[in-house]
Design a protein around this motif. Structure first.
Motif, PDB file in Angstrom:
ATOM      1  N   ALA A 266       0.841  -1.203   0.000  1.00  0.00           N
ATOM      2  CA  ALA A 266       0.000   0.000   0.000  1.00  0.00           C
ATOM      3  C   ALA A 266       0.876   1.253   0.000  1.00  0.00           C
ATOM      4  O   ALA A 266       0.629   2.189  -0.766  1.00  0.00           O
ATOM      5  CB  ALA A 266      -0.935  -0.012   1.197  1.00  0.00           C
ATOM      6  N   ARG A 267       1.901   1.279   0.845  1.00  0.00           N
ATOM      7  CA  ARG A 267       2.780   2.447   0.923  1.00  0.00           C
ATOM      8  C   ARG A 267       3.488   2.708  -0.403  1.00  0.00           C
ATOM      9  O   ARG A 267       3.676   3.863  -0.788  1.00  0.00           O
ATOM     10  CB  ARG A 267       3.808   2.281   2.043  1.00  0.00           C
ATOM     11  CG  ARG A 267       3.233   2.713   3.384  1.00  0.00           C
ATOM     12  CD  ARG A 267       4.268   2.774   4.478  1.00  0.00           C
ATOM     13  NE  ARG A 267       4.482   1.418   4.964  1.00  0.00           N
ATOM     14  CZ  ARG A 267       5.663   0.854   5.159  1.00  0.00           C
ATOM     15  NH1 ARG A 267       6.770   1.519   4.934  1.00  0.00           N
ATOM     16  NH2 ARG A 267       5.754  -0.383   5.601  1.00  0.00           N
ATOM     17  N   GLN A 268       3.867   1.644  -1.115  1.00  0.00           N
ATOM     18  CA  GLN A 268       4.520   1.813  -2.416  1.00  0.00           C
ATOM     19  C   GLN A 268       3.586   2.477  -3.415  1.00  0.00           C
ATOM     20  O   GLN A 268       4.043   3.099  -4.380  1.00  0.00           O
ATOM     21  CB  GLN A 268       4.979   0.460  -2.959  1.00  0.00           C
ATOM     22  CG  GLN A 268       6.167  -0.099  -2.232  1.00  0.00           C
ATOM     23  CD  GLN A 268       6.558  -1.478  -2.743  1.00  0.00           C
ATOM     24  OE1 GLN A 268       5.950  -2.010  -3.660  1.00  0.00           O
ATOM     25  NE2 GLN A 268       7.593  -2.055  -2.135  1.00  0.00           N
ATOM     26  N   ASN A 269       2.278   2.360  -3.190  1.00  0.00           N
ATOM     27  CA  ASN A 269       1.284   2.983  -4.071  1.00  0.00           C
ATOM     28  C   ASN A 269       0.732   4.284  -3.497  1.00  0.00           C
ATOM     29  O   ASN A 269      -0.286   4.782  -3.959  1.00  0.00           O
ATOM     30  CB  ASN A 269       0.149   1.994  -4.342  1.00  0.00           C
ATOM     31  CG  ASN A 269       0.607   0.850  -5.213  1.00  0.00           C
ATOM     32  OD1 ASN A 269       1.096   1.069  -6.320  1.00  0.00           O
ATOM     33  ND2 ASN A 269       0.475  -0.370  -4.727  1.00  0.00           N
ATOM     34  N   GLY A 270       1.386   4.808  -2.458  1.00  0.00           N
ATOM     35  CA  GLY A 270       0.976   6.078  -1.871  1.00  0.00           C
ATOM     36  C   GLY A 270      -0.261   5.999  -0.994  1.00  0.00           C
ATOM     37  O   GLY A 270      -0.915   7.007  -0.764  1.00  0.00           O
TER      38      GLY A 270
ATOM     39  N   TYR B  21      -9.718   0.658  -0.625  1.00  0.00           N
ATOM     40  CA  TYR B  21      -8.732   0.789  -1.697  1.00  0.00           C
ATOM     41  C   TYR B  21      -8.463  -0.527  -2.409  1.00  0.00           C
ATOM     42  O   TYR B  21      -7.868  -0.539  -3.484  1.00  0.00           O
ATOM     43  CB  TYR B  21      -7.420   1.408  -1.190  1.00  0.00           C
ATOM     44  CG  TYR B  21      -6.589   0.536  -0.280  1.00  0.00           C
ATOM     45  CD1 TYR B  21      -5.685  -0.393  -0.804  1.00  0.00           C
ATOM     46  CD2 TYR B  21      -6.687   0.662   1.104  1.00  0.00           C
ATOM     47  CE1 TYR B  21      -4.911  -1.179   0.025  1.00  0.00           C
ATOM     48  CE2 TYR B  21      -5.918  -0.116   1.933  1.00  0.00           C
ATOM     49  CZ  TYR B  21      -5.035  -1.043   1.391  1.00  0.00           C
ATOM     50  OH  TYR B  21      -4.282  -1.827   2.232  1.00  0.00           O
ATOM     51  N   ARG B  22      -8.913  -1.642  -1.827  1.00  0.00           N
ATOM     52  CA  ARG B  22      -8.702  -2.941  -2.457  1.00  0.00           C
ATOM     53  C   ARG B  22      -9.670  -3.942  -1.855  1.00  0.00           C
ATOM     54  O   ARG B  22     -10.044  -3.824  -0.695  1.00  0.00           O
ATOM     55  CB  ARG B  22      -7.262  -3.398  -2.220  1.00  0.00           C
ATOM     56  CG  ARG B  22      -6.887  -4.704  -2.897  1.00  0.00           C
ATOM     57  CD  ARG B  22      -5.404  -4.960  -2.764  1.00  0.00           C
ATOM     58  NE  ARG B  22      -5.043  -5.634  -1.537  1.00  0.00           N
ATOM     59  CZ  ARG B  22      -5.115  -6.949  -1.329  1.00  0.00           C
ATOM     60  NH1 ARG B  22      -5.588  -7.746  -2.263  1.00  0.00           N
ATOM     61  NH2 ARG B  22      -4.712  -7.465  -0.192  1.00  0.00           N
ATOM     62  N   THR B  23     -10.097  -4.913  -2.648  1.00  0.00           N
ATOM     63  CA  THR B  23     -10.938  -5.999  -2.150  1.00  0.00           C
ATOM     64  C   THR B  23     -10.313  -7.330  -2.543  1.00  0.00           C
ATOM     65  O   THR B  23      -9.540  -7.417  -3.501  1.00  0.00           O
ATOM     66  CB  THR B  23     -12.366  -5.939  -2.722  1.00  0.00           C
ATOM     67  OG1 THR B  23     -12.308  -6.070  -4.147  1.00  0.00           O
ATOM     68  CG2 THR B  23     -13.078  -4.649  -2.338  1.00  0.00           C
ATOM     69  N   TYR B  24     -10.665  -8.369  -1.771  1.00  0.00           N
ATOM     70  CA  TYR B  24     -10.195  -9.715  -2.067  1.00  0.00           C
ATOM     71  C   TYR B  24     -11.324 -10.687  -1.751  1.00  0.00           C
ATOM     72  O   TYR B  24     -11.792 -10.739  -0.614  1.00  0.00           O
ATOM     73  CB  TYR B  24      -8.956 -10.053  -1.238  1.00  0.00           C
ATOM     74  CG  TYR B  24      -8.501 -11.480  -1.421  1.00  0.00           C
ATOM     75  CD1 TYR B  24      -7.868 -11.885  -2.593  1.00  0.00           C
ATOM     76  CD2 TYR B  24      -8.727 -12.424  -0.438  1.00  0.00           C
ATOM     77  CE1 TYR B  24      -7.458 -13.203  -2.774  1.00  0.00           C
ATOM     78  CE2 TYR B  24      -8.318 -13.746  -0.597  1.00  0.00           C
ATOM     79  CZ  TYR B  24      -7.685 -14.119  -1.767  1.00  0.00           C
ATOM     80  OH  TYR B  24      -7.288 -15.415  -1.936  1.00  0.00           O
TER      81      TYR B  24
END
Length: 73
Positions: free
Chosen positions: A12-16, A52-55
């Protein structure tokens, strides 16, 4: 609601994105919402999260959530 740690936090941090929490709900109860208001836990006020994301995991869906500092409903 659970904490975020390890690879998820790093990715997540790598994508801001500042990952804040993960919620697991039944997939049939999720309609693609991008905002989640949560009023459980120690806080008496609802906190607003962005999905921000689902799984999808069988019958459940994991919602990965972020919030901006100080952002509340």
């Amino acid at each position: 609601m659970t904490s975020i740690y390890g690879n998820e936090d790093s990715n997540a941090r790598q994508n801001g994105i500042k990952a804040s929490a993960r919620a697991i709900i039944r997939a049939e109860d999720y309609g693609g919402e991008t905002i989640l208001d949560y009023s459980g836990g120690r806080s008496t006020e609802a906190v607003r999260y962005t999905v921000y994301r689902t799984y999808l995991d069988r019958d459940n869906i994991e919602l990965y959530l972020s919030k901006k500092k100080g952002e509340q409903k």
